[in-house]
Design a protein around this motif. Structure first.
Motif, PDB file in Angstrom:
ATOM      1  N   ASN A 148       0.802  -1.187  -0.107  1.00 38.61           N
ATOM      2  CA  ASN A 148      -0.183   0.010   0.088  1.00 38.61           C
ATOM      3  C   ASN A 148       0.836   1.255   0.046  1.00 38.61           C
ATOM      4  N   ALA A 149       1.781   1.284   0.905  1.00 31.51           N
ATOM      5  CA  ALA A 149       2.751   2.434   0.976  1.00 31.51           C
ATOM      6  C   ALA A 149       3.413   2.544  -0.266  1.00 31.51           C
ATOM      7  N   ILE A 150       4.053   1.370  -0.895  1.00 29.82           N
ATOM      8  CA  ILE A 150       4.811   1.584  -2.149  1.00 29.82           C
ATOM      9  C   ILE A 150       3.640   2.071  -3.181  1.00 29.82           C
ATOM     10  N   GLY A 151       2.440   1.693  -3.315  1.00 37.06           N
ATOM     11  CA  GLY A 151       1.430   2.300  -4.237  1.00 37.06           C
ATOM     12  C   GLY A 151       1.298   3.762  -3.928  1.00 37.06           C
ATOM     13  N   LEU A 152       1.100   4.021  -2.908  1.00 39.52           N
ATOM     14  CA  LEU A 152       0.916   5.564  -2.624  1.00 39.52           C
ATOM     15  C   LEU A 152       2.201   6.504  -3.084  1.00 39.52           C
ATOM     16  N   ILE A 153       3.218   6.027  -2.800  1.00 34.57           N
ATOM     17  CA  ILE A 153       4.355   6.853  -3.206  1.00 34.57           C
ATOM     18  C   ILE A 153       4.832   6.866  -4.586  1.00 34.57           C
ATOM     19  N   ILE A 154       4.876   5.531  -5.123  1.00 34.56           N
ATOM     20  CA  ILE A 154       5.248   5.432  -6.531  1.00 34.56           C
ATOM     21  C   ILE A 154       4.137   6.353  -7.534  1.00 34.56           C
ATOM     22  N   THR A 155       2.922   6.403  -7.238  1.00 34.48           N
ATOM     23  CA  THR A 155       2.000   6.946  -7.977  1.00 34.48           C
ATOM     24  C   THR A 155       2.103   8.663  -7.612  1.00 34.48           C
ATOM     25  N   ALA A 156       2.785   8.942  -6.611  1.00 34.71           N
ATOM     26  CA  ALA A 156       2.889  10.455  -6.506  1.00 34.71           C
ATOM     27  C   ALA A 156       4.300  11.077  -6.952  1.00 34.71           C
ATOM     28  N   LEU A 157       5.036  10.188  -7.868  1.00 32.70           N
ATOM     29  CA  LEU A 157       6.181  10.533  -8.359  1.00 32.70           C
ATOM     30  C   LEU A 157       5.795  10.478  -9.740  1.00 32.70           C
TER      31      LEU A 157
END
Length: 1241
Positions: free
Chosen positions: A1018-1027
């Motif tokens: 979940n955290a990776i999904g949040l971060i990577i889509t905000a890049l």
């Protein structure tokens, strides 16, 4: 008609009386039977042909009634043969006969012969019924079977089973009487998850439903129940988080047997969102609550109660309360949430108090009791006058539970702010008692003995007429007597007088001829926090009334600085929004403007520019449109006011969040003029730059190459008609491609301009000195200061600002003395006004490579100003995101930028508030020729920080702070943005960072705990889509490598069942996870958090990359499972993409069909395609798909024939009617394990 029918059929069944008397003695030969049948049918055929179409049904129903009225088994049997022959010779339509038989009221299980004959006949002729008819018959047959009781004589079971035979035939996959999808829909309506089918059906029905588990899984996001949003982040307002407001379930499409956890109420998700500060809009969006419709939402009520219980549990273990720690922040946030949801009647106060009593009874949790009563006091004092006393009495029940003392509770130290909480229960009693008196109620509640000392203390304080401001006595009195006007005026009067200042003392403000009332010390935040909402509302109401009165009076005396600062502080309280910010924007500003009170107007705009936090976007855009209309009024063309209006508008425009731009501006599409400037080219340019940044960061134009038909088009056209202008080509190069239609102008003058800017800003020492002095002397944390005004004045004395060309007037010969009338300045100065301009200057410098050295110099000298930026991290995030391409090869400039902006705050933020220790150690000091490349452990720790923040770990990875004055609304939003800034600042290409982030879960990492791996995904999904795109697009390569991996390309590699292979949760729990299930779950986490712009690259990815490589059945199912769950979002947000994906799915099937000798999973594949048609695409892909289906193998054509409407694909027995897009009923329903019946062809 009936008479004629009677004569035809009576004739046939007429038998000799003797035959009736001696049954079984007389035998008709088969020939006699046949002759009778034929004569009967020929008579009937003549009659039937004379009937009009409309009477056919009536006629068949009469025949059924006639048959059912017979008593002789032999006659009945003969008549059934008649019917069968009529259908077989094409005389009667099979659907009409089946429907008339099964819908007949006289078909009852007790008449076993009739029952058996009916179902045998239906079994014989149902093959000729069209598929919608079969669906309707199945529904009625299942309902008829329900009439059979649980216990019947074993003698009749054999007869009854004829009905089961019909159901078995309808459900037989290879018979293909109807799409199996229709059958499962009817079954699930009757037997939702967990309800056992009728005994007569045995496991026939449950086994059939189980064959749909793969289809349900293909449509499910892996680990969906563990995915959480970041509240107030762009993705949080989309449809992915919606829940059913009565059950809290996910709104699932179709009646499929989804996995059990998807049918559970998602209390954890709602609870998590409720715990976040500033989450109320998201809660309303998730549950579809509308402030206009007062609807009570019991599930929300339960979660609020549970949250209070949780806070009570936390208070048992926390030592100190008033240290700004987690517990204090939690109670503060809880009272705000409770007031909002109860005020708008989404939750009922009495219900909640009784429920709290129930949940706290016997728990012995009393350390947090004062805080709980403080929360309840907030609501009681504000609403007891308008509601019945009975609504509030349950609180006394709670009192008895939480205050068991027999002796008096001692009076707390009233020099401490938490004393107001200790008094809360006594204040509640005073309000209840006051209400009982004013209602002349019989319900007099004597003061409980334990509260006597508190009560006496308040009574005594009330008699003291000279109240001092040095303790919390005033707050206590305001809280206790806010519903009693005689007692309330005294303490409230003291507060008001303190900040108004009396008219006798006057003090100067900056500039000439500007005097203000003499009070300069605002009410401190901890005093305001100690007032109940009701008292705060009174205070803000008196301030607003006072300001309006002074505006009408055109008073030449400016407002007292203490009043302005206190008013600003009151506006941060979300719970007084209606009198607070809403009143400020929609009543106060317009009234002041109408009164032409330019001094007060200037003051309000200054407050907005320098003192407001977390103002909802619609208020900010409303203010922007006010400002544009204001600028058009000739009287406002006064240097200072004009400057202030322009500077406020610039701040409003540049501060719009990337995800706020589209929803806010689309509200004005019918009249875009209201949010654009009619004459200021600079403001309109700033708006275009904001549009460019917002569409880039949200990937709005990703996957599309034209501005046509989008909301941006009208806005840009209007701007160009108002203020036509050109753009420099280096700026245009950074715009998203669809905006490149702007005109450009060029030449070498650009570089020259930048050098001139640098000279103007740095050459004269004056500006540099102003900046360094201002930065040195002041702190941005205005809410903690009580001497801002003194510092503000001494700064203006040292560096006076001339806003009316006085400097020029002095230089003419002879000098002219002018004494202009200055408008009051409370907060601003040239340094602060320069900040939004500095933001733009930095961006322009980044666009032109040769001038980057000058930018570094500027940052060295003026970067310290970022200490006063209201959104420094967001500015940095937007800059690194938008200029990712320009900064890719310039790691030192990136580092310089991050260092200057984050470094400017070093004295005002605790250690570890933003960048990680590893980054500060390794990256900040890296040598230019030898950049630092982080290892896996670095990325794991960075992701872990966000995981721990979202899990509410205490103490958390980041220091606590007062979120009301923070740039971000809650810890997770802060954690997400600072993490993205750090990742973009690395001297590592985006592709490598993206791959390293995916490897945090795709590689075996000692730092990543197995048990909550989905939280990490979940955290990776949040971060990577905000890049930016280069960071997340690498996921596509991972998917390709999985699809090409042996486990999906060769069927020998994995002999098991493919749906187990893709079932991440089961694989993970049994330690048998494969890379394909991990990649699938991670892709789902990433796409679940993606914006629709990011998702819109999926169709291209399918058609250009995946179609050419998908050849096996496993690969096909993997792609369906990968993309299937997102059809719903495409349907809601970008239909064009949904249609492209729908066609791509069939093209892939064609590939798999060509390359595979045999297909083992045709049924799940076809079931999924039917689900897609009935839930999403309808007939929109029919034309493209028909051509593909014609080229599939016969067994697939047979199964998919209801999609194509092509009659030549039909087996001869099935007359096919044209198919309309009738979708099976859609109500969310329920599910467990996986078994499927492979159909090998």
């Amino acid at each position: 008609m009936e008479t004629q029918l009677q004569s035809i059929f009576e004739e046939v069944v007429k038998t000799e009386v003797i035959e009736e008397a001696f049954p079984g003695m007389f035998m008709d030969t088969p020939e006699d039977e046949r002759t009778k049948l034929i004569s009967c049918l020929s008579a009937f055929r003549q009659f039937w042909s004379s009937l009009s179409q409309d009477s056919h049904e009536q006629c068949v129903q009469w025949i059924v009634r006639f048959i059912h009225s017979q008593h002789s088994p032999k006659r009945i049997s003969f008549l059934y043969d008649c019917l069968a022959m009529a259908v077989e010779t094409g005389l009667l339509p099979p659907r009409m006969v089946c429907e008339s038989l099964i819908n007949s009221d006289t078909l009852e299980w007790e008449r076993t012969q009739l029952w058996a004959l009916t179902f045998k006949l239906v079994r014989k002729i149902i093959g000729g019924v069209d598929y919608k008819g079969v669906r309707d018959l199945l529904k009625v047959i299942l309902e008829k079977i329900l009439t059979i009781p649980n216990t019947v004589s074993s003698a009749v079971v054999q007869q009854l089973l004829a009905a089961r035979e019909v159901v078995a035939y309808i459900l037989e996959r290879n018979a293909c009487l109807l799409p199996a999808y229709f059958a499962v829909t009817e079954i699930r309506k009757l037997y939702p998850e967990g309800k056992l089918p009728h005994w007569l059906l045995g496991n026939l029905v449950s086994d059939f439903v189980d064959t749909f588990r793969p289809t349900a899984r293909i449509n499910s996001i892996c680990g969906r129940c563990s995915l959480l949003p970041v509240v107030n982040n762009s993705g949080a307002m989309c449809n992915s988080w919606k829940l059913d407001p009565t059950t809290l379930r996910f709104p699932l499409k179709g009646l499929l047997p989804y996995d059990k956890d998807l049918f559970e109420p998602q209390t954890a998700l709602l609870r998590y969102v409720l715990e976040q500060p500033y989450s109320r809009d998201m809660v309303c969006n998730m549950l579809g609550l509308n402030k206009q419709h007062k609807q009570r939402c019991p599930v929300l009520e339960d979660q609020l109660v549970d949250l209070v219980v949780y806070a009570m549990e936390r208070s048992e273990t926390e030592e100190k309360f008033d240290d700004g720690g987690t517990s204090q922040l939690l109670w503060q946030h809880l009272s705000s949430q409770l007031i909002f949801f109860v005020l708008f009647q989404f939750a009922s106060f009495p219900h909640m108090v009784l429920s709290l009593h129930q949940k706290l009874a016997g728990r012995g949790l009393i350390k947090g009791r004062d805080h709980l009563m403080w929360v309840l006091l907030q609501f009681i004092s504000g609403s007891i006058q308008k509601n019945a006393l009975a609504d509030f009495l349950p609180v006394m029940k709670l009192f008895d539970l939480l205050y068991p003392e027999k002796e008096c509770i001692p009076v707390p130290d009233i020099n401490k702010p938490q004393s107001t909480h200790a008094f809360a229960m006594t204040c509640i009693w005073i309000h209840l008692n006051r209400k009982a008196h004013s209602d002349n109620s019989k319900l007099q509640i004597p003061i409980p003995h334990s509260l006597k000392l508190h009560h006496e203390f308040l009574q005594q304080s009330l008699r003291n007429k000279s109240l001092q401001m040095n303790d919390y006595k005033i707050a206590l009195l305001c809280n206790a007597y806010s519903t009693n006007s005689e007692c309330f005026t005294l303490p409230m009067g003291v507060l008001v007088e303190t900040i108004y200042g009396n008219g006798n003392v006057r003090i100067p403000l900056p500039g000439t001829n500007c005097m203000a009332s003499g009070s300069i010390t605002p009410l401190p935040m901890n005093l305001l926090d100690s007032l109940t909402v009701h008292a705060k509302m009174s205070l803000i109401h008196s301030i607003a009334t006072r300001v309006i009165k002074l505006a009408h009076a055109k008073s030449s005396l400016a407002l007292a600085p203490a009043l302005v600062e206190t008013y600003s502080r009151l506006l941060v309280y979300m719970e007084i929004e209606s009198l607070g910010i809403k009143g400020f924007i929609s009543q106060l500003l317009p009234t002041v403007f109408k009164s032409h009170a330019w001094g007060i107007l200037h003051t309000l705009l200054e407050m907005f520019s320098y003192r407001m936090h977390h103002i909802q976007p619609h208020y900010r855009v409303q203010l922007l449109s006010h400002l544009h209309s204001l600028a058009a009024v000739p009287q406002t063309n006064q240097n200072q006011l004009h400057l202030c209006v322009e500077s406020t508008a610039l701040r409003l425009i540049t501060a719009l969040g990337s995800s706020e731009v589209q929803p806010q501006f689309t509200r004005f599409l019918s009249d875009p003029k209201t949010v654009l400037s009619a004459e200021s080219e600079e403001l309109n340019r700033a708006l275009i730059l904001t549009l460019a940044r917002a569409t880039h960061v949200t990937d709005f134009f990703t996957g599309s190459d034209s501005i046509q038909g989008t909301w941006c088009k009208d806005i840009l056209q209007t701007i160009m008609s108002f203020t036509p202008h050109n753009w420099a080509s280096h700026t245009l190069d950074c715009f998203p491609a669809p905006l490149q239609a702007m005109r450009s102008h060029e030449g070498n003058e650009a570089q020259v301009c930048y050098f001139i800017i640098q000279l103007l800003l740095l050459k004269p020492n004056d500006f540099r000195n102003r900046v360094s002095d201002f930065v040195k002397e002041n702190s941005p944390e205005h809410w903690l200061q009580n001497d801002w005004h003194t510092k503000h004045m001494s700064y203006h004395k040292k560096y006076p600002e001339k806003l009316y060309f006085e400097g020029l007037a002095e230089q003419v010969n002879p000098p002219v003395q002018i004494q202009p009338q200055y408008l009051p300045i409370y907060f601003g100065n040239v340094c602060l006004r320069f900040l939004p301009v500095f933001d733009i200057v930095i961006h322009r410098f980044l666009e032109l490579l040769p001038v980057s050295k000058s930018l570094e110099t500027l940052l060295d000298h003026l970067g310290g100003l970022y200490k006063f930026h209201d959104r420094p991290v967001t500015y940095l995030y937007n800059t690194l995101h938008y200029y990712e391409l320009q900064l890719r090869e310039r790691p030192n400039l990136k580092r310089k930028l991050v260092h200057a902006i984050i470094g400017s705050l070093k004295d005002n933020r605790p250690l570890g508030w933003c960048l990680s220790d590893t980054y500060l150690k390794c990256a900040m000091n890296a040598r230019e020729e030898n950049p630092w490349v982080p290892d896996d452990a670095y990325y794991c720790k960075l992701i872990g920080r966000l995981v721990d923040t979202m899990a509410g770990k205490s103490p958390g990875p980041f220091p606590n702070c007062d979120w009301r004055f923070n740039e971000f609304p809650n810890p997770a939003a802060h954690a997400l943005h600072v993490t993205c800034v750090e990742l973009m600042a690395l001297a590592v290409p985006g592709k490598d960072v993206g791959n390293a982030l995916l490897d945090v879960v795709l590689k075996s990492q000692p730092l990543v705990p197995r048990e909550n791996i989905t939280a990490w995904m979940n955290a990776i999904g949040l971060i990577i889509t905000a890049l930016p795109e280069p960071y997340w697009i690498v996921l596509h390569d991972r998917i390709v490598s999985v699809i090409n991996s042996p486990s999906l390309t060769s069927e020998t590699e994995w002999v098991g069942y493919p749906f187990q292979l893709f079932d991440f949760t089961a694989c993970h729990q049994s330690y048998s996870e494969m890379s394909c299930s991990y990649t699938l779950a991670l892709a789902h986490a990433v796409w679940h958090h993606s914006s629709i712009g990011q998702l819109s690259l999926i169709p291209k990815f399918l058609t250009e990359v995946l179609i050419p490589i998908v050849q096996t059945e496993f690969q096909l199912l993997y792609v369906y499972h990968l993309v299937g769950p997102f059809l719903q979002r495409f349907q809601q947000e970008r239909t064009r993409c949904m249609i492209e994906i729908g066609v791509a799915f069939y093209e892939m099937l064609l590939n798999a069909d060509r390359y595979s000798t045999h297909l083992s999973y045709m049924d799940p594949i076809c079931d999924f395609l039917y689900h897609m048609k009935y839930m999403f695409t309808g007939d929109s892909v029919k034309d493209q798909v028909e051509k593909i289906i014609c080229n599939l193998r016969p067994a697939l054509k047979l199964r998919l024939r209801f999609i194509t409407h092509i009659s030549k694909l039909e087996p001869a027995a099935v007359p096919q009617q044209a198919l309309s897009n009738g979708s099976p009923a859609q109500q969310p329903s329920q599910v467990p394990v996986n078994v499927a019946l492979p159909v090998t062809q």
